[in-house]
Scaffold this motif. Structure first.
Motif: not given
Length: 92
Positions: A77-92
């Motif tokens: 769950d925390k992994l997905v949270e970090i990945l979603r926030s990265a995607a939302a800010t345009g980070q690969a």
């Protein structure tokens, strides 16, 4: 990704990453593993994208494979949270 990085957060991240990479993970004493986790988390909280990526890795694989040095269990769950926030800010 931002063009510039906060020097203090970046230094925390780099020093923790160097310590983490200096040994095979099962060789890390619990105190070193805790130090790595604390510093990477602090840098991630300050917005360093490299630290966020490393925290995502830690949440995917855990940190400290032995009972004597385990400081973080995998957490999808925390992994997905970090990945979603990265995607939302345009980070690969």
């Amino acid at each position: 990704m931002p063009r510039t990085r906060d020097p203090a957060a970046y230094r925390l991240y780099i020093d923790a990453r160097k310590l983490w990479r200096s040994k095979i993970e099962w060789q890390l004493p619990r105190q070193e593993a805790l130090s790595i986790l604390h510093d990477v988390q602090a840098a991630a909280n300050q917005g360093d994208w490299g630290a966020r990526a490393l925290m995502a890795y830690f949440y995917r694989t855990g940190l400290g494979p032995l009972d004597t040095n385990n400081v973080l269990d995998p957490d999808a769950d925390k992994l997905v949270e970090i990945l979603r926030s990265a995607a939302a800010t345009g980070q690969a």
